[in-house]
Design an enzyme around this catalytic site. Sequence first.
Site, short mmCIF file in Angstrom:
data_model
loop_
_atom_site.label_atom_id
_atom_site.label_comp_id
_atom_site.label_asym_id
_atom_site.label_seq_id
_atom_site.Cartn_x
_atom_site.Cartn_y
_atom_site.Cartn_z
N CYS A 75 51.46 -10.72 9.20
CA CYS A 75 50.30 -11.05 8.36
C CYS A 75 50.26 -10.11 7.14
O CYS A 75 49.97 -10.52 6.01
CB CYS A 75 49.01 -10.93 9.15
SG CYS A 75 48.92 -11.93 10.64
N HIS A 101 49.46 -10.65 3.13
CA HIS A 101 48.07 -10.35 2.80
C HIS A 101 47.77 -8.87 2.57
O HIS A 101 46.66 -8.54 2.15
CB HIS A 101 47.15 -10.87 3.91
CG HIS A 101 47.25 -12.35 4.12
ND1 HIS A 101 46.79 -13.27 3.21
CD2 HIS A 101 47.76 -13.07 5.16
CE1 HIS A 101 47.01 -14.50 3.67
NE2 HIS A 101 47.60 -14.41 4.84
N CYS A 117 48.88 -20.44 8.94
CA CYS A 117 49.75 -19.36 8.48
C CYS A 117 50.90 -19.12 9.46
O CYS A 117 52.05 -18.95 9.06
CB CYS A 117 48.95 -18.07 8.31
SG CYS A 117 48.01 -17.95 6.78
N CYS A 123 20.68 -28.00 20.99
CA CYS A 123 20.74 -26.60 20.53
C CYS A 123 19.36 -26.16 20.05
O CYS A 123 18.92 -25.04 20.32
CB CYS A 123 21.73 -26.46 19.38
SG CYS A 123 23.39 -27.09 19.68
N CYS A 161 16.43 -24.73 22.43
CA CYS A 161 16.43 -23.31 22.79
C CYS A 161 16.27 -22.41 21.57
O CYS A 161 15.45 -21.50 21.56
CB CYS A 161 17.72 -22.94 23.52
SG CYS A 161 17.80 -23.50 25.23
N HIS A 162 17.08 -22.66 20.55
CA HIS A 162 17.24 -21.68 19.48
C HIS A 162 16.37 -21.91 18.26
O HIS A 162 16.34 -21.08 17.35
CB HIS A 162 18.72 -21.61 19.08
CG HIS A 162 19.59 -21.20 20.21
ND1 HIS A 162 19.45 -19.99 20.86
CD2 HIS A 162 20.60 -21.84 20.85
CE1 HIS A 162 20.34 -19.90 21.82
NE2 HIS A 162 21.05 -21.00 21.85
N ARG A 213 31.57 -20.49 23.32
CA ARG A 213 30.15 -20.45 23.65
C ARG A 213 29.52 -21.83 23.47
O ARG A 213 28.69 -22.25 24.28
CB ARG A 213 29.44 -19.41 22.77
CG ARG A 213 28.04 -19.08 23.19
CD ARG A 213 27.98 -18.54 24.61
NE ARG A 213 27.30 -19.47 25.49
CZ ARG A 213 27.54 -19.59 26.79
NH1 ARG A 213 28.46 -18.86 27.36
NH2 ARG A 213 26.89 -20.45 27.52
N CYS A 238 27.56 -23.95 26.33
CA CYS A 238 26.19 -24.43 26.14
C CYS A 238 26.08 -25.92 26.46
O CYS A 238 25.16 -26.34 27.16
CB CYS A 238 25.74 -24.19 24.69
SG CYS A 238 25.41 -22.46 24.29
#
Length: 300
Positions: free
Chosen positions: A100, A104, A137, A200, A203-204, A241, A245
């Site tokens: 990399c 970069h 890449c 979603c 809850c949030h 995640r 959920c």
Amino acid sequence: MNMLTRGLATGVIALFAASGAMAEAADDNLVINGDIEIVTRTEAPAHLSDTMDEIMSGWLFRGEETRAMEADDFDNPGMIFVEQGEDTWNTAEGTEGKSCADCHGASSEMAGVRPVYPKYVEAAGEVRTLETQVNDCRENRMGAEKWGYTSGEMVNMIALLSSVSRGLPVNVAIDGPAQSTWEKGKEIYYTRFGQLELSCANCHEDNYGNMIRADHLSQGQINGFPTYRLKNNKLNAVQSRFKGCVRDTRAETFKPGSPEFVALELYVGSRGNGLSVEGPVFLLNPFKHAHVNARDKASE
């Protein structure tokens, strides 16, 4: 809605109602290593103006000891994986024999990349996540095999790219060619899934700040991902995640890297525009929901 689904949904509503009053987010400031100032609360972006006035990092919904661990890299277990990502950054791989760093430069030169992803990549003609760009890449510039979307190597690399952008504001573009994907992600965010019929937003957005048993629901911001979870002792990708959920609503879930989760990440990322990049962070129980299943409940 059948009787079983109605009963489950009623139980979840009752759990929210029985869990007590709001527990306010912490009144605290985060400075990492004494010099990286992190914006953990700020005015909501314009596209959320009819929903909330202020957006807050999940850091403000954690306990004092957990918050302190993020303030010092020596105490943050996620930084071990950043170091592994740094080693990989400088390691030549593939048929081209490139690392990399060969293209970069130092990983620190990538500061400013994490805050704008996911983003529409004109050359690809689509919205891409950082994971997709990393694999592009590897495959097309290094001649190396792609990594699994949520593999350890990939999560470590994303953690490295996040760490060098800590303190910079999230600035995910939602207009122009990205708008249709953003609209799809928004639709998913507000769609109820599974037997528990939860979205979603339930809850949030509707219940952040509420205590669900011992869990303090946050706004579900993703500016701190990847996250180190004590539950599995490793860094976790944001789409892992998401998968958890949706699964916890007792629904069939989308796959990490799918168009659905790419769209959802674009939308959820934009909800944090203005907060600082924090990742990787340490969470005892990130994104814990009221819809914990019986197995998890028994293991606590």
